[in-house]
Scaffold this active site. Structure first.
Site, PDB file in Angstrom:
ATOM      1  N   GLY A  19     -29.266  11.615 -27.129  1.00 46.76           N
ATOM      2  CA  GLY A  19     -28.230  11.157 -28.052  1.00 46.76           C
ATOM      3  C   GLY A  19     -26.993  12.038 -28.014  1.00 46.76           C
ATOM      4  O   GLY A  19     -26.263  12.155 -28.991  1.00 46.76           O
ATOM      5  N   ASN A  36     -33.049   6.281 -18.510  1.00 49.17           N
ATOM      6  CA  ASN A  36     -33.558   5.720 -19.762  1.00 49.17           C
ATOM      7  C   ASN A  36     -34.585   4.644 -19.430  1.00 49.17           C
ATOM      8  O   ASN A  36     -34.266   3.645 -18.782  1.00 49.17           O
ATOM      9  CB  ASN A  36     -32.425   5.142 -20.603  1.00 49.17           C
ATOM     10  N   ARG A  93     -36.029   2.223 -20.885  1.00 45.76           N
ATOM     11  CA  ARG A  93     -36.046   1.223 -21.971  1.00 45.76           C
ATOM     12  C   ARG A  93     -34.810   0.346 -21.811  1.00 45.76           C
ATOM     13  O   ARG A  93     -33.987   0.566 -20.936  1.00 45.76           O
ATOM     14  CB  ARG A  93     -36.010   1.936 -23.319  1.00 45.76           C
TER      15      ARG A  93
END
Ligand code: ADP
Length: 450
Positions: free
Chosen positions: A164, A289, A291
């Site tokens: 993040g 990532n 996902r």
């Protein structure tokens, strides 16, 4: 195919997954905290289960409550969405151990890519270019200093378990590095419960370019082109576009070929994204990532492929129904992230939506759970809507985005819509001439001018 899927998420992404399920004729189970009892993802689902009080730790991250909800509703599979437990290898494994299908890659792949060091080591072996720096965690400051001298300043101290956009510190000389290392370690420990840090060359003007991958685990991997996510604030994406204004067909093919071969060797199954920094015509891997991504709609629009549907089909055991040569990129798409935040200070702005009007017309898609009378809770991520527009050319897309942002009314809370209206008028942005630090330079200029 599955009969019923539990969606272990909330907000716009839960709605997005619900829509893909309905189009496949699959029943949906929504889960929600007490703060989300009236949310749109709950209203549209076939069934819903309250999984706990507002704090995410007690609801959306509550593994026992999620598995129980899947059990009592008789769900076949669990889709984790983005954020929350979507990159938890432990949760993925537990879902499988309890007899449900996990809609995502194997827990093993999630684990490898979830740690920036093991990810870097894995992709180096697979032939993917990485940012110069260490490929191991640095426990010794002297070792870090000598490595920094080798790769040259400025360097970035990164937390192995970071995410993040958090857990990074720039050092422009040795003194700064010596000061940054202990600070970075203690922050990494506090935020990610893992104090391992490593060093990377800090790139001064790169673009963030990421490649969408789909693999079926049955010998097929394709890439769906790139997304340019260089418009960022504090390493967090605000706007994404596809294709990238900075990439030509030859560069796309070069990185696409490398990525597809690597993911085939890796045996990757599901949707995934390889993130790169791109500077002076060279790609440097930063992370993968494992996902769906928030910005997946821009890829869907230029390829015509529904990424959530593909994830579900792959999890159900289907082979990919298309090959690389079947994938064509059409036109241009841009997504803006609309957050419930003050557009100047970025302070969160939850509250009651008193009036709501979403834009429409040709080439406009809105992924949002907002409606008039809805109260944006203060407990979760501030992303409340994604506005995605498509045009035959980048120019048409930009004109359409301007028009759609003019139409969009969200009253009662502050949002980042005014910021986007301003940004897309900037000549640099209009020319596609921006890098990952551009917005911060622009905002710094604004402040010095005031
Ligand atoms: P996170 O997991 O927190 O998202 P990433 O490694 O994906 O971390 O990096 C997030 C952002 O940080 C990138 O999009 C880029 O803006 C910036 N960044 C990461 N590595 C570098 C680097 N070596 N040089 C310059 N900027 C970087």
């Amino acid at each position: 195919m599955f009969e019923k899927i539990l969606i272990a998420n909330r907000g716009e992404i839960a709605l997005r997954i619900h829509r893909a399920c309905r189009e496949l004729g699959i029943q949906t189970v929504a889960v929600h905290s007490t703060a989300d009892a009236d949310a749109m993802h709950v209203r549209l689902a076939d069934e819903s289960v309250c999984i706990g009080p507002p704090p995410a730790r007690q609801s959306y991250l509550n593994v026992a409550a999620l598995l129980t909800a899947a059990d009592i509703t008789g769900a076949d599979a669990i889709h984790p969405g983005v954020g929350f437990l979507s990159e938890s290898a432990d949760f993925a494994a537990m879902v499988q151990e309890h007899g449900f299908t996990w809609i995502g890659p194997s827990p093993e792949h999630i684990r490898i890519m979830g740690d920036k060091i093991t990810a870097k080591q894995a992709v180096m072996k697979l032939g993917i270019p990485t940012v110069p720096g260490s490929a191991e965690s640095l426990t010794d400051d002297e070792e870090a200093v000598s490595l920094a001298n080798e790769i040259g300043y400025p360097v970035l101290v990164k937390a192995t378990g970071g995410g993040g956009g958090k857990g990074m510190k720039i050092a422009r000389n040795e003194a700064e590095l010596r000061a940054a290392l202990p600070l970075a370690r203690s922050e990494a420990k506090a935020f990610f419960n893992n104090d391992a840090v490593f060093l990377e060359k800090f790139l001064e003007r790169p673009r963030h370019i990421e490649l969408q991958i789909l693999g079926d685990g049955q010998g097929h991997v394709v890439h769906l082109g790139e997304r340019d996510c260089s418009l960022q604030r504090r390493h967090q994406k605000l706007l994404e576009e596809a294709p990238s204004p900075a990439l030509n067909a030859a560069a796309r093919q070069e990185i696409g070929d490398i990525a597809v071969k690597a993911m085939l060797d890796f045996g990757y199954a599901s949707a995934g994204t390889l993130e790169f920094l791109y500077e002076d015509g060279k790609f440097y891997f930063i992370e993968m990532n494992t996902r769906l991504q928030v910005e997946h709609p821009v890829t869907e629009w230029i390829t015509g492929i529904d990424l959530v549907r593909e994830q579900i089909k792959i999890a159900a055991g289907a082979a990919l129904s298309f090959r690389q040569e079947d994938i064509r990129l059409h036109g241009h798409a841009i997504e803006v992230r609309i957050n419930a935040e003050n557009p100047d200070t970025f302070a969160p702005s939850p509250g009651l939506i008193t009036d709501y009007h979403a834009p429409g017309g040709p080439g406009v898609r809105v992924d949002s759970g907002l409606f008039s009378g809805y109260r944006v809770p203060s407990h979760y991520d501030s992303l409340v809507s994604k506005l995605i527009v498509h045009g035959a050319t980048r120019n048409e897309c930009l004109m359409r985005l301007r028009r759609a942002l003019e139409e969009y009314v969200i009253s009662g809370i502050e949002t980042t819509i005014p910021l986007h209206r301003r940004l897309i008028q900037s000549p640099d942005f209009l020319n596609g001439d921006y890098d990952i630090h551009w917005l911060e330079r622009l905002m710094e200029d604004d402040r010095t001018r005031v």
